[in-house]
Each structure stands twice: as C-alpha cells, then as structure tokens.
Scaffold this motif. Structure first.
Motif, short mmCIF file in Angstrom:
data_model
loop_
_atom_site.label_atom_id
_atom_site.label_comp_id
_atom_site.label_asym_id
_atom_site.label_seq_id
_atom_site.Cartn_x
_atom_site.Cartn_y
_atom_site.Cartn_z
N GLU A 179 0.77 -1.28 0.05
CA GLU A 179 -0.08 0.07 -0.04
C GLU A 179 0.69 1.39 0.00
N GLY A 180 1.91 1.41 0.55
CA GLY A 180 2.92 2.67 0.59
C GLY A 180 1.97 3.68 0.99
N GLU A 181 2.19 4.70 0.19
CA GLU A 181 1.30 5.86 0.28
C GLU A 181 0.36 5.97 -0.77
N ARG A 182 -0.27 4.78 -1.27
CA ARG A 182 -1.09 4.80 -2.11
C ARG A 182 -2.73 5.34 -1.60
N PHE A 183 -3.01 4.67 -0.52
CA PHE A 183 -4.21 4.97 0.19
C PHE A 183 -4.18 6.18 0.70
N GLY A 184 -3.16 6.61 1.39
CA GLY A 184 -3.13 8.11 2.19
C GLY A 184 -3.15 9.09 1.03
N MET A 185 -2.78 8.79 -0.16
CA MET A 185 -2.60 9.97 -1.23
C MET A 185 -4.06 10.16 -1.81
N LEU A 186 -4.65 8.86 -1.93
CA LEU A 186 -6.26 8.61 -2.31
C LEU A 186 -7.05 9.52 -1.43
N PHE A 187 -6.79 9.42 -0.07
CA PHE A 187 -7.51 9.99 0.77
C PHE A 187 -7.40 11.73 0.67
N ARG A 188 -6.16 11.84 0.58
CA ARG A 188 -5.56 13.33 0.64
C ARG A 188 -6.00 14.18 -0.57
N PHE A 189 -5.49 13.44 -1.43
CA PHE A 189 -5.70 14.32 -2.75
C PHE A 189 -7.13 14.21 -3.63
N VAL A 190 -7.69 12.86 -3.26
CA VAL A 190 -8.87 12.66 -4.21
C VAL A 190 -10.14 12.81 -3.21
N LEU A 191 -10.27 12.16 -2.27
CA LEU A 191 -11.45 12.13 -1.27
C LEU A 191 -11.80 13.41 -0.73
N MET A 192 -10.68 13.95 0.07
CA MET A 192 -11.07 15.40 0.56
C MET A 192 -11.31 16.56 -0.28
N PRO A 193 -10.45 16.61 -1.48
CA PRO A 193 -10.73 17.62 -2.53
C PRO A 193 -12.35 17.42 -3.05
N MET A 194 -12.72 16.21 -3.16
CA MET A 194 -13.90 15.86 -3.86
C MET A 194 -15.20 16.29 -2.90
N ILE A 195 -14.78 15.93 -1.49
CA ILE A 195 -15.96 16.57 -0.83
C ILE A 195 -16.21 17.93 -0.52
N LEU A 196 -15.07 18.78 -0.67
CA LEU A 196 -14.98 20.12 -0.49
C LEU A 196 -15.45 20.96 -1.87
N PHE A 197 -14.87 20.25 -3.10
CA PHE A 197 -15.37 20.81 -4.18
C PHE A 197 -16.19 20.28 -5.16
N SER A 198 -17.30 19.53 -4.75
CA SER A 198 -18.27 18.62 -5.57
C SER A 198 -19.81 19.61 -5.30
N GLY A 199 -19.96 20.43 -4.83
CA GLY A 199 -21.03 21.07 -4.64
C GLY A 199 -21.90 20.67 -3.30
N THR A 200 -21.19 20.26 -2.36
CA THR A 200 -21.58 19.54 -0.94
C THR A 200 -21.95 20.78 -0.29
N PHE A 201 -21.33 21.93 -0.05
CA PHE A 201 -21.50 23.24 0.52
C PHE A 201 -21.78 24.30 -0.27
N PHE A 202 -21.62 24.40 -1.46
CA PHE A 202 -21.93 25.57 -2.27
C PHE A 202 -21.82 25.03 -3.86
N PRO A 203 -22.60 25.74 -4.62
CA PRO A 203 -22.84 25.36 -5.93
C PRO A 203 -21.55 25.42 -6.58
N ILE A 204 -21.28 24.55 -7.84
CA ILE A 204 -20.02 24.51 -8.24
C ILE A 204 -19.75 25.58 -9.33
N ALA A 205 -20.88 26.36 -9.48
CA ALA A 205 -20.89 27.55 -10.28
C ALA A 205 -20.11 28.52 -9.57
N GLN A 206 -19.85 28.62 -8.22
CA GLN A 206 -19.27 29.35 -7.50
C GLN A 206 -17.42 29.11 -7.90
N LEU A 207 -16.97 27.89 -8.52
CA LEU A 207 -15.66 27.64 -8.76
C LEU A 207 -15.34 28.46 -10.01
N PRO A 208 -14.01 28.54 -10.12
CA PRO A 208 -13.42 28.98 -11.56
C PRO A 208 -13.83 27.97 -12.67
#
Length: 268
Positions: A179-208
């Motif tokens: 596993e090395g850093e594979r799963f850690g990178m998945l959580f940090r660089f895929v899952l967390m940004p996905m939760i923050l920037f997928s319209g959960t807290f604000f419409p994605i129209a607010q994104l650049p």
C-alpha cells in the motif's frame, strides 16, 4: 462449540456471496458500537458545525434553491458521508482480506469463488451504507434538516453513489500489493478535495471555470445533484437522468474490474 460439517455441495452464485455477508454480520453484531462514530455520527457532527453553526449566517436564496442552508446541505452530507465510508471500506478492508487477515484467501480454499468473495464484500459495504444512511437521516431529522419526505429517496441515492464509488476503489485495492502511500494519497488528494469541491457546501458555479471539470467527473457531484433533486432543489429530469447514467457506468465498470482483479489475486 459448533462443529463445521461439509455438505459436499458447491454454493450457487448468490449463496457464496451471502455466506461472506453472513460472516461479516456475525462479526458486526459483536462490535457495532465501535463503528457508530464513523458509520453515522461523523456526518451528523458535520451537519451541526456547517448546517447549524455556519449555516446560521447564510440566508436562503437562489444559490440554496430557496431552502435554509441546513436543508440545502443535509442531503449532500448524507451522500458525502456514504462515499467517504465506502472508500474506507474499499481500501484497507479489501487489502486486509488479501494480505493481513487473509480471509479472502481462506474463503477461496472452500468452494466459494473469488467472484463470490468480491460480491460478498460489495454486499457488506452496501448494507453498512444503508445502516449509516438511515442513522444519519433519523438523527438529522431532529435538527429539522429535511424539507420533505424526499429523504427516503436520498437514503437510496446515498447507497447508490457509495457503491458506484466503492466498485472502482475495490478494483484498485485488489491490485495493490504494497500500500505504501497509495491509500493515503487517495484520501488526501482525491477524497477530501472531492468532498470540498463537488457542490456539497456551495454550488460548483462558484468555482473558477477551469476547475469545474474536476466536479463533473466526481461521483459525489452526481450524487449531490440527484439528492438535491429528490428534495426539490435540484436540476431537471433530463439532467437527473444524466447523473444517474454516470453513476451506473462508473459502478458497472468498477464492478467488472474489481471481479477481474479478485480472480487474478486469488486464483493461483
């Protein structure tokens, strides 16, 4: 002490997967209290912090579909929690079955096939997602988080989006030996940004504009749009069909790859 006896019968396609699910359930009945935080209460704490705390400073308007902010984010927090939980159960839990606890290897020493092992684990994730989603929905109801009975459909959407995400992650975990850093990178660089920037807290129209494609390929954004549609604050029927089709395609492709990788890992 129970003595196991051989029946001399090869389990059918569903019977083998069901046997896996039964084994997980036997474990879960003894340790379910230890999983309460991750499987239901964590999204509720997020709802309290963002919906009641931060949300008290946000007025209802076109950006929230005319809903109070608490009711705007409640369906999406259910979907986000389901996907977060699904990723957790599709990474270390799958690798453990191959590498540490090796119960996948033990199961295939019986007439149970690798495909049935894969299916049994997927069924277990679906059951856990259902339990977690119902727990969140019931607790959130006491906060006044639901505008209507669409919450029942949101629960189904949460399980559906979670499984569409879990399938390709299971394929990824089944092909991981160190596993090395594979799963850690998945959580940090895929899952967390996905939760923050997928319209959960604000419409994605607010994104650049140049960042919106990241939301478009995110299963969470498609699940969020379906969940908001179920509570009356989402897109039209045609767009809903497109979101549903994306998650179906992701889930089917992921299930195919997961089953193939389970066979490659378990058939010597």
């Amino acid at each position: 002490m129970t003595t196991a006896r051989s029946t001399g019968r090869v389990p059918g396609m569903w019977a083998g997967a069901w046997a896996q699910l039964e084994a997980y359930w036997t474990w879960y009945r003894r340790y379910w209290k230890a999983t309460l935080y991750s499987s239901g209460l964590q999204p509720v704490l997020f709802l309290g912090a963002m919906g009641l705390g931060f949300g008290s400073q946000v007025e209802a308007g076109p950006a929230t579909g005319g809903l109070p902010y608490l009711q705007y984010i409640a369906p999406c927090l259910l979907v986000a929690g389901a996907i977060q939980f699904a990723v957790g159960e599709s990474t270390y839990a799958v690798l453990s079955g191959f590498k540490w606890q090796r119960h996948f290897v033990a199961a295939t020493a019986t007439p149970v096939s690798p495909g049935q092992v894969c299916g049994g684990h997927a069924l277990w994730i679906a059951l856990r997602l259902l339990l977690a989603s119902v727990t969140y929905a019931v607790v959130a109801a006491f906060f006044g988080a639901w505008a209507n009975a669409g919450v029942l459909i949101v629960i189904v959407i949460g399980v559906f989006a979670g499984m569409a995400t879990a399938a390709p992650i299971m394929a990824f975990a089944a092909a991981t030996h160190d596993e090395g850093e594979r799963f850690g990178m998945l959580f940090r660089f895929v899952l967390m940004p996905m939760i923050l920037f997928s319209g959960t807290f604000f419409p994605i129209a607010q994104l650049p504009l140049f960042l919106r494609w990241l939301a478009w390929i995110s299963p969470l954004w498609h699940g969020n749009e379906l969940a908001r549609g179920a509570t009356g604050a989402g897109p039209g029927a045609l767009a809903m069909l497109g979101h549903f089709a994306f998650l179906c395609a992701l889930g089917v492709a992921g299930a195919y790859l997961a089953r193939r990788n389970f066979y490659r890992r378990l058939v010597v």
